[in-house]
Design an enzyme around this catalytic site. Structure first.
Site, mmCIF file in Angstrom:
data_model
loop_
_atom_site.group_PDB
_atom_site.id
_atom_site.type_symbol
_atom_site.label_atom_id
_atom_site.label_comp_id
_atom_site.label_asym_id
_atom_site.label_seq_id
_atom_site.Cartn_x
_atom_site.Cartn_y
_atom_site.Cartn_z
ATOM 1 N N ASP A 31 19.020 -6.441 30.358
ATOM 2 C CA ASP A 31 18.801 -7.113 29.081
ATOM 3 C C ASP A 31 19.476 -8.481 29.077
ATOM 4 O OD1 ASP A 31 17.513 -4.867 28.407
ATOM 5 O OD2 ASP A 31 18.858 -4.273 26.762
ATOM 6 N N PHE A 34 17.528 -10.935 31.000
ATOM 7 C CA PHE A 34 16.334 -11.289 30.226
ATOM 8 C C PHE A 34 16.698 -12.328 29.162
ATOM 9 C CE2 PHE A 34 13.449 -10.715 26.633
ATOM 10 C CZ PHE A 34 12.211 -10.830 27.261
ATOM 11 N N ASP A 35 17.800 -12.056 28.440
ATOM 12 C CA ASP A 35 18.235 -12.994 27.400
ATOM 13 C C ASP A 35 18.529 -14.369 27.983
ATOM 14 O OD1 ASP A 35 17.954 -11.046 25.569
ATOM 15 O OD2 ASP A 35 20.087 -10.523 25.454
ATOM 16 N N LEU A 81 -13.275 6.164 8.234
ATOM 17 C CA LEU A 81 -13.717 7.387 8.892
ATOM 18 C C LEU A 81 -14.008 8.480 7.872
ATOM 19 C CD1 LEU A 81 -11.062 7.487 11.737
ATOM 20 C CD2 LEU A 81 -13.508 7.163 12.053
ATOM 21 N N GLU A 111 -7.286 11.634 19.139
ATOM 22 C CA GLU A 111 -6.137 10.710 19.074
ATOM 23 C C GLU A 111 -5.368 10.926 17.782
ATOM 24 O OE1 GLU A 111 -8.279 7.072 18.865
ATOM 25 O OE2 GLU A 111 -9.244 7.385 20.794
ATOM 26 N N LYS A 113 -3.862 9.960 14.307
ATOM 27 C CA LYS A 113 -4.264 8.985 13.294
ATOM 28 C C LYS A 113 -2.984 8.407 12.706
ATOM 29 C CE LYS A 113 -7.446 8.320 9.461
ATOM 30 N NZ LYS A 113 -6.597 7.607 8.537
ATOM 31 N N ASP A 115 -0.520 6.383 10.466
ATOM 32 C CA ASP A 115 -0.585 6.018 9.063
ATOM 33 C C ASP A 115 -0.024 4.608 8.887
ATOM 34 O OD1 ASP A 115 -1.152 6.362 6.475
ATOM 35 O OD2 ASP A 115 0.558 7.641 6.009
ATOM 36 N N ARG A 134 -7.893 -5.318 7.509
ATOM 37 C CA ARG A 134 -9.210 -4.744 7.279
ATOM 38 C C ARG A 134 -9.839 -5.302 5.999
ATOM 39 N NH1 ARG A 134 -10.799 0.281 4.633
ATOM 40 N NH2 ARG A 134 -12.930 0.606 5.248
ATOM 41 N N GLU A 171 -3.689 -0.404 14.728
ATOM 42 C CA GLU A 171 -2.938 -0.111 13.522
ATOM 43 C C GLU A 171 -1.551 -0.742 13.595
ATOM 44 O OE1 GLU A 171 -4.894 1.729 11.621
ATOM 45 O OE2 GLU A 171 -3.599 2.709 10.165
ATOM 46 N N TYR A 224 -6.548 1.103 19.253
ATOM 47 C CA TYR A 224 -7.389 2.271 19.556
ATOM 48 C C TYR A 224 -8.802 1.897 19.990
ATOM 49 C CZ TYR A 224 -8.143 1.490 14.536
ATOM 50 O OH TYR A 224 -8.361 0.932 13.308
ATOM 51 N N LYS A 312 -7.811 15.717 8.931
ATOM 52 C CA LYS A 312 -6.556 15.464 8.219
ATOM 53 C C LYS A 312 -5.681 16.705 8.204
ATOM 54 C CE LYS A 312 -6.548 12.168 5.358
ATOM 55 N NZ LYS A 312 -6.016 10.805 5.343
ATOM 56 N N CYS A 406 13.662 16.967 -29.277
ATOM 57 C CA CYS A 406 13.572 15.955 -28.216
ATOM 58 C C CYS A 406 14.925 15.804 -27.519
ATOM 59 C CB CYS A 406 13.128 14.629 -28.816
ATOM 60 S SG CYS A 406 13.259 13.265 -27.649
ATOM 61 N N CYS A 409 16.428 12.158 -28.461
ATOM 62 C CA CYS A 409 16.870 11.713 -29.782
ATOM 63 C C CYS A 409 17.096 12.863 -30.753
ATOM 64 C CB CYS A 409 15.872 10.717 -30.360
ATOM 65 S SG CYS A 409 14.286 11.439 -30.766
ATOM 66 N N CYS A 424 7.630 14.286 -28.749
ATOM 67 C CA CYS A 424 8.731 13.938 -29.639
ATOM 68 C C CYS A 424 8.088 13.279 -30.860
ATOM 69 C CB CYS A 424 9.677 12.958 -28.950
ATOM 70 S SG CYS A 424 10.749 12.100 -30.095
ATOM 71 N N CYS A 429 12.426 6.936 -31.058
ATOM 72 C CA CYS A 429 13.078 7.607 -29.931
ATOM 73 C C CYS A 429 13.415 6.591 -28.817
ATOM 74 C CB CYS A 429 12.161 8.690 -29.379
ATOM 75 S SG CYS A 429 12.798 9.441 -27.877
HETATM 76 S S1 IVH Z 1 -10.896 4.629 14.852
HETATM 77 C C1 IVH Z 1 -14.576 3.230 11.984
HETATM 78 N N1 IVH Z 1 -8.638 5.639 15.615
HETATM 79 O O1 IVH Z 1 -7.879 5.118 10.150
HETATM 80 C C2 IVH Z 1 -13.127 3.162 12.064
HETATM 81 N N2 IVH Z 1 -8.763 4.730 13.434
HETATM 82 O O2 IVH Z 1 -10.209 5.812 8.121
HETATM 83 C C3 IVH Z 1 -12.705 3.450 13.449
HETATM 84 N N3 IVH Z 1 -6.669 4.833 12.192
HETATM 85 O O3 IVH Z 1 -9.028 2.049 9.114
HETATM 86 C C4 IVH Z 1 -11.299 3.669 13.461
HETATM 87 N N4 IVH Z 1 -5.449 5.758 13.777
HETATM 88 O O4 IVH Z 1 -6.937 2.000 10.480
HETATM 89 C C5 IVH Z 1 -9.298 5.043 14.625
HETATM 90 N N5 IVH Z 1 -6.707 6.577 16.441
HETATM 91 C C6 IVH Z 1 -7.344 5.952 15.464
HETATM 92 C C7 IVH Z 1 -6.709 5.628 14.245
HETATM 93 C C8 IVH Z 1 -7.478 5.024 13.249
HETATM 94 C C9 IVH Z 1 -5.450 5.274 12.544
HETATM 95 C C10 IVH Z 1 -7.027 4.266 10.873
HETATM 96 C C11 IVH Z 1 -7.781 2.972 10.958
HETATM 97 C C12 IVH Z 1 -8.952 3.079 10.042
HETATM 98 C C13 IVH Z 1 -8.737 4.367 9.343
HETATM 99 C C14 IVH Z 1 -10.075 5.071 9.246
#
Ligand code: IVH
Length: 668
Positions: A31, A34-35, A81, A111, A113, A115, A134, A171, A224, A312, A406, A409, A424, A429
């Protein structure tokens, strides 16, 4: 003599070390070494500022604050999706695909998903040039400078078969650890906490000063997919991810190639089990047809690609103890029981309270003080108590009885025969007043930034604010006495209060919190009344002529303005500098496609709030109705539309996607 070529060589060398560190996880130098290289580069750049390239390793942060985010049209729409919540729904997805891809072997890429927030990132000749959110799927915001601060994002691609033009999609997210640290800092600074990592990431991406973004966040990014072009081979999704990885891009971790839905389910189950140990928030598994040619051939509906689905996870649950059941008084006087819980970490944040909705629910679920309960939180929904573990109930626990008076009050409690609610009965109040003030400044009201519940409660406790108008005469000295309020917090709050002084009649009407006045009514009433002065003099009959306003709403508005106290409050607002813009009726275009049309909204819109959608429709001369009938002209369907969409389809009512709606609103 040092040449520009030497400078560029040093840039490349640093990028290579960066790639080895982040991408391959096997750094070749320490490190410190690198710095030292970065410092050497900085020294050269100080001497030759004319050489600095926007994708130099020193240029992650550095641009000046932005005035705003430019709108960018996506090259191809960023869709969302379709969702599946069970194995059965995944099998139904497979069956639909099988009908469309006759006689083909179907394989999947599964894969996690993540958040976070979707972004489209563009590289030209290996140089990072743009990042766009998006947005509504068609138009997004240019967040190039902010996304640049993601440390895992290479600003230069040097490996693999590099396309001239490459648009990758992925993402932006905030790892759990960074989220916790960020909230801790906000707590110290007396700022409101982010509810979850996604909101925190979104908040950081929207900051106008990239320096702030870099300082306050540890945003991360994972890709992705890519938008196809001549240079991007159409492979399988698994090969595509490998291709992106080879270019040096951070791709999703936790991916599986599956040959059947059973394998997909096994992968999803294994991810769900280790969900807590994964360093970032995930809300499911994305299942995609692995063969990208087939994926493309399947095409998309107006919202979703047919070849992918998001499975989900069920809401995360946790077990904890009910330490107490307290009763909150809302702005309309409704009493709400709240479970005070032993703090427990759940879905990205620490939970210490959960609403119990109403007393009927407490008695139905028989929730008692001392009980061990299972709580649940899905997405950013407020946590709720799902069930009680009766085996763990202490013998002394007795059923909870609703209060007779309440808790704030002491006034008698009345029950509303039309609702399950207890209220109430007192107008004076203090908690009701406090809630009204919080609502006034909150999201559904004037939406004054930095003036959340905690700050407002302090302002009330100190006696600085007793009515809405007081907000507009707050002084620096007063704010300096609040907990955790330092210079920056004071300036921020005073600035947003100043900004809120300019408002619209419909916004103000909402903020006043008149019973039965939601955004739709506020918007239609404002359009007709135009000024608060005229509005306060209107009769029940006047109101009843307005589309969507019935006797109940009309009476409520008239009795609100019959109160001298309310009239004085509104007058005081104006005296303290609040300017209520006249509702524009001149803007209505007579031949606008929405003029005199009845529109119903269903589902969540991603580019605007419900109130904004209603305001747009009203501004175009249309009106919004709650239910679908033969008289409905359009149904605007957002994400997760409800039964209104089915009804519209049955009745043959024209359904608009969010994109189409946006396009129509812009028509003039
Ligand atoms: S594929 C047509 N792969 O989920 C959209 N999306 O509801 C194709 N997301 O807006 C997306 N992980 O931001 C894809 N492995 C993944 C993902 C992913 C998170 C999010 C993405 C998208 C939303 C779809």
């Amino acid at each position: 003599m040092l040449t520009k070529a030497d400078y560029e060589k040093l840039c490349d060398e640093i990028w290579e070390h960066n790639r080895l560190y982040f991408q391959e996880g096997r750094p070749r130098i320490s490190d410190d070494a690198f710095d030292a290289l970065v410092r050497k580069l900085q020294a050269i750049e100080a001497e030759h500022p004319e050489w600095i390239s926007p994708t130099s390793p020193t240029q992650r942060i550095g641009e000046k604050p932005l005035a705003g985010f430019a709108e960018v049209r996506h090259t191809t729409a960023m869709l969302s999706l379709e969702k599946a919540f069970s194995r059965e729904e995944l099998i139904a997805f497979e069956n639909r695909i099988k009908k469309l891809l006759v006689n083909k072997t179907i394989e999947y890429s599964a894969e996690v998903k993540i958040d976070g927030l979707a972004v489209a990132v563009t590289y030209e000749n290996g140089h990072y040039v743009q990042a766009v959110t998006r947005g509504d799927g068609v138009l997004g915001s240019d967040v190039t400078q902010n996304v640049k601060t993601c440390r895992r994002l290479p600003l230069r691609l040097t490996h693999g078969s590099l396309p001239h033009h490459l648009e990758v999609r992925g993402e932006v997210y905030l790892p759990k650890k960074a989220f916790a640290a960020m909230n801790e800092e906000r707590k110290q600074a007396g700022e409101p906490l982010w509810a979850n990592p996604r909101n925190a990431a979104a908040g950081s991406l929207k900051l106008l000063d990239p320096k702030e973004v870099a300082k306050r966040s540890e945003l991360s990014i994972a890709f992705y997919g890519a938008v196809f072009s001549r240079d991007v081979p159409k492979l399988t999704q698994s090969q595509m991810l490998a291709f992106l990885k080879e270019l040096g891009l951070p791709i999703l971790p936790y991916v599986a190639h599956c040959s059947s839905i059973d394998e997909v389910m096994a992968f999803a189950d294994s991810i769900e089990k280790k969900r807590h140990d994964i360093p970032f928030g995930i809300d499911g598994v994305v299942v995609k047809i692995d063969n990208l040619k087939d994926f493309e051939e399947l095409g998309a509906t107006h919202k979703h690609p047919r070849g992918a689905i998001a499975y989900k996870f069920s809401a995360e649950q946790a077990e904890t103890k009910v330490l107490d059941i307290t009763v909150q008084v809302g702005r309309t006087g409704v009493l709400t029981p709240v479970a005070e819980l032993e703090p427990v970490f759940l879905a990205g944040s620490t939970i210490s309270r959960a609403t119990l909705h109403n007393f009927e629910e407490v008695s139905r679920k028989d929730i008692r003080i001392g009980d061990t309960v299972c709580i649940e939180k899905g997405g950013d929904v407020i946590p709720k108590v799902v069930s009680v573990d009766l085996e763990k109930r202490p013998s002394a626990a007795s059923p909870f009885s609703p209060p007779q008076s309440c808790p704030a009050c002491g006034s008698p409690v009345v029950s509303d025969p039309q609702e399950v609610a207890l209220r109430c009965s007192s107008e004076g109040c203090p908690q009701k007043r406090a809630r009204r003030l919080i609502y006034f400044a909150g999201k559904d009201g004037l939406d004054i930034e930095h003036l959340g519940e905690k700050v407002m409660l302090q302002l009330i406790d100190n006696g600085y604010v007793t009515q809405p108008a007081d907000i507009f005469s707050l002084t620096q000295e007063q704010l300096a006495t609040l907990d955790g309020f330092k210079d920056k917090a004071i300036t921020n709050l005073l600035q947003s209060i100043e900004k809120a002084k300019k408002t619209t009649l419909s916004k103000l009407l909402m903020a006043l919190g008149i019973r039965y006045v939601g955004s739709q009514v506020a918007s239609s009433v404002a359009k007709i009344a135009k000024t608060i002065d005229k509005l306060s003099k209107m009769t029940v009959e006047d109101f009843e002529t307005i589309e969507g306003v019935g006797i109940k709403v009309a009476t409520s508005i008239v009795s609100y303005f019959a109160s001298l106290e309310h009239l004085a409050e509104v007058q005081a607002l104006q005296e303290r500098g609040v300017v209520i813009e006249e509702a524009e009726s001149a803007a209505i275009v007579p031949d606008h496609p929405l003029c005199n049309k009845t529109v119903v909204l269903t589902g969540t819109l991603s580019s605007m709030t419900r109130h904004e959608a209603i305001e747009r429709i009203t501004a175009c001369g249309g009106h919004v109705s709650e239910s679908v009938s033969k008289k409905t002209d359009f149904v605007v369907a957002g994400d997760s539309p409800g039964s209104k969409l089915d009804k519209a389809q049955k009745l043959g009512v024209r359904v608009l996607t969010e994109e189409e709606f946006n396009a129509i609103c812009k028509f003039s």
